[in-house]
Design an enzyme around this catalytic site. Structure first.
Site, PDB file in Angstrom:
ATOM      1  N   ASN A   9      18.721  23.388  25.596  1.00 52.42           N
ATOM      2  CA  ASN A   9      19.540  22.862  24.504  1.00 52.42           C
ATOM      3  C   ASN A   9      19.166  23.666  23.265  1.00 52.42           C
ATOM      4  OD1 ASN A   9      20.775  21.413  22.494  1.00 52.42           O
ATOM      5  ND2 ASN A   9      19.512  19.578  22.715  1.00 52.42           N
ATOM      6  N   LYS A  11      20.515  23.702  20.441  1.00 55.42           N
ATOM      7  CA  LYS A  11      20.795  23.019  19.165  1.00 55.42           C
ATOM      8  C   LYS A  11      21.492  23.983  18.205  1.00 55.42           C
ATOM      9  CE  LYS A  11      17.004  19.981  20.234  1.00 55.42           C
ATOM     10  NZ  LYS A  11      15.993  19.039  19.781  1.00 55.42           N
ATOM     11  N   HIS A  93      23.125  12.916  22.726  1.00 55.31           N
ATOM     12  CA  HIS A  93      21.782  13.361  22.346  1.00 55.31           C
ATOM     13  C   HIS A  93      21.287  12.506  21.169  1.00 55.31           C
ATOM     14  CE1 HIS A  93      18.535  15.825  20.767  1.00 55.31           C
ATOM     15  NE2 HIS A  93      18.464  16.353  21.976  1.00 55.31           N
ATOM     16  N   GLU A  95      19.871  13.223  18.527  1.00 57.53           N
ATOM     17  CA  GLU A  95      20.217  13.749  17.202  1.00 57.53           C
ATOM     18  C   GLU A  95      21.669  13.390  16.845  1.00 57.53           C
ATOM     19  OE1 GLU A  95      18.883  17.750  17.976  1.00 57.53           O
ATOM     20  OE2 GLU A  95      16.848  16.969  18.062  1.00 57.53           O
ATOM     21  N   GLU A 165      15.078  11.205  27.371  1.00 51.76           N
ATOM     22  CA  GLU A 165      14.365  11.883  26.289  1.00 51.76           C
ATOM     23  C   GLU A 165      13.798  10.862  25.302  1.00 51.76           C
ATOM     24  OE1 GLU A 165      15.913  16.213  25.827  1.00 51.76           O
ATOM     25  OE2 GLU A 165      17.123  14.903  24.577  1.00 51.76           O
ATOM     26  N   GLY A 171      10.777  17.617  19.959  1.00 50.20           N
ATOM     27  CA  GLY A 171      10.444  18.561  18.888  1.00 50.20           C
ATOM     28  C   GLY A 171       9.140  18.241  18.173  1.00 50.20           C
ATOM     29  N   SER A 211       9.636  18.058  24.299  1.00 51.52           N
ATOM     30  CA  SER A 211       8.487  18.972  24.235  1.00 51.52           C
ATOM     31  C   SER A 211       8.080  19.530  25.604  1.00 51.52           C
ATOM     32  CB  SER A 211       7.304  18.303  23.534  1.00 51.52           C
ATOM     33  OG  SER A 211       7.659  17.964  22.199  1.00 51.52           O
ATOM     34  N   GLY A 232      14.470  21.887  24.608  1.00 51.63           N
ATOM     35  CA  GLY A 232      14.951  22.311  23.293  1.00 51.63           C
ATOM     36  C   GLY A 232      14.241  23.569  22.833  1.00 51.63           C
ATOM     37  N   GLY A 233      13.244  23.410  21.983  1.00 55.51           N
ATOM     38  CA  GLY A 233      12.550  24.532  21.351  1.00 55.51           C
ATOM     39  C   GLY A 233      12.134  25.638  22.313  1.00 55.51           C
TER      40      GLY A 233
HETATM   41  P1  PGA Z   1      12.379  19.746  22.506  1.00 59.57           P
HETATM   42  O1  PGA Z   1      13.861  19.146  22.464  1.00 59.57           O
HETATM   43  O2  PGA Z   1      12.183  20.377  23.861  1.00 59.57           O
HETATM   44  O3  PGA Z   1      12.347  20.769  21.387  1.00 59.57           O
HETATM   45  O4  PGA Z   1      11.433  18.618  22.289  1.00 59.57           O
HETATM   46  C1  PGA Z   1      14.433  18.524  23.582  1.00 59.57           C
HETATM   47  C2  PGA Z   1      15.830  18.056  23.270  1.00 59.57           C
HETATM   48  O5  PGA Z   1      16.074  17.608  22.133  1.00 59.57           O
HETATM   49  O6  PGA Z   1      16.730  18.118  24.120  1.00 59.57           O
END
Ligand code: PGA
Length: 249
Positions: A9, A11, A93, A95, A165, A171, A211, A232-233
């Site tokens: 992802n 983002k 998601h 967010e 999640e 994050g 994470s 994500g990251g």
């Molecule tokens: P993250 O994000 O791996 O940076 O924690 C995961 C996500 O929001 O899908």
């Protein structure tokens, strides 16, 4: 047997040029593995990524609107995503829920439209830190799952991917333990069995997200209920994402 699925992802990251460069490299370095690989890129890069004709990496978007077309300034329809070569779309998601005020009802409409169009939703569910501390994790994730899937027919269910999640793990560098993620994902699967039946519930792939890194992916993938990860990251850098995908090596 459920085919594991690892999705990145991105983002709101990467220009078209950066996205193309990342996916080109990813196609080169990812080994042929039994894991399904998806990159969920920003809308602006989807056409260019689709034109690469990638064989190992499938395309996904990060959101869509449920209407077919019309006066919805700034929105993107599911059909537009299909048209750009997307197979998957992340929906609900945290967010989107927290920053953009999306509720279960809206997410449900998006899930139904995506399935109608043959787009596979990656439906995100998860609890906040205060909900976890209050012992509400199960109630929250089970309710989010049931509401988002309202009206989804039994034959459509296997097309849905669910991503558990925990919001406090996104994050933050703070990840859930593999055992706890496995427990919560097991609860989600039990709810699916209650809503549909055990056999169908056994076909749905449920990812862990929050994470995920090259150092911790194997621990999650060893768990019997966890069928992949939403990353994500660590999906932004080719080396890290490739190491996560090739976790068995
Ligand atoms: P993250 O994000 O791996 O940076 O924690 C995961 C996500 O929001 O899908």
């Amino acid at each position: 047997m459920r085919t594991p699925i690892i999705a990145g992802n991105w983002k709101m990251h990467k220009t078209v040029g950066e996205a193309v460069e990342t996916c080109r490299k990813l196609e080169e370095v990812v080994t042929d593995s039994p894991v399904e690989v998806v990159v969920c890129a920003p809308f602006t890069s989807l056409s260019a990524l689709s034109a690469l004709g990638m064989e190992k990496v499938q395309l996904g978007a990060q959101n869509m609107f449920y209407a077919d077309q019309g006066a919805y300034t700034g929105e993107i329809s599911g059909q537009m995503l299909v048209d750009t070569g997307c197979s998957y779309v992340i929906l609900g998601h945290s967010e989107r829920r927290e920053i953009f005020g999306e509720d279960d009802e809206l997410i449900n409409k998006k899930v139904l439209k995506a399935l109608e169009l043959g787009l596979r939703p990656i439906l995100c569910v998860g609890e906040t830190l205060s909900q976890r501390k209050a012992g509400e994790t199960e109630e929250v994730v089970v309710s989010q799952t049931a509401k988002a899937l309202s009206g989804v027919a039994a034959e459509q269910l296997p097309q849905v991917v669910i991503a558990y999640e925990p919001i406090w793990a996104i994050g933050t560098g703070e990840n859930s333990t593999p055992e706890d993620a496995n427990r919560v994902i097991g609860l989600i699967r039990s709810k699916l069995a209650e809503l549909y039946d055990g056999e169908l519930a056994g076909q749905v792939r449920i990812q862990y997200g929050g994470s995920v890194k090259p150092e911790n992916i194997a621990g999650f993938m060893q768990q019997p209920e966890i069928d992949g990860a939403l990353v994500g990251g660590a999906s932004l850098a080719v080396e890290d994402f490739a190491a996560i995908i090739d976790y068995q090596r």
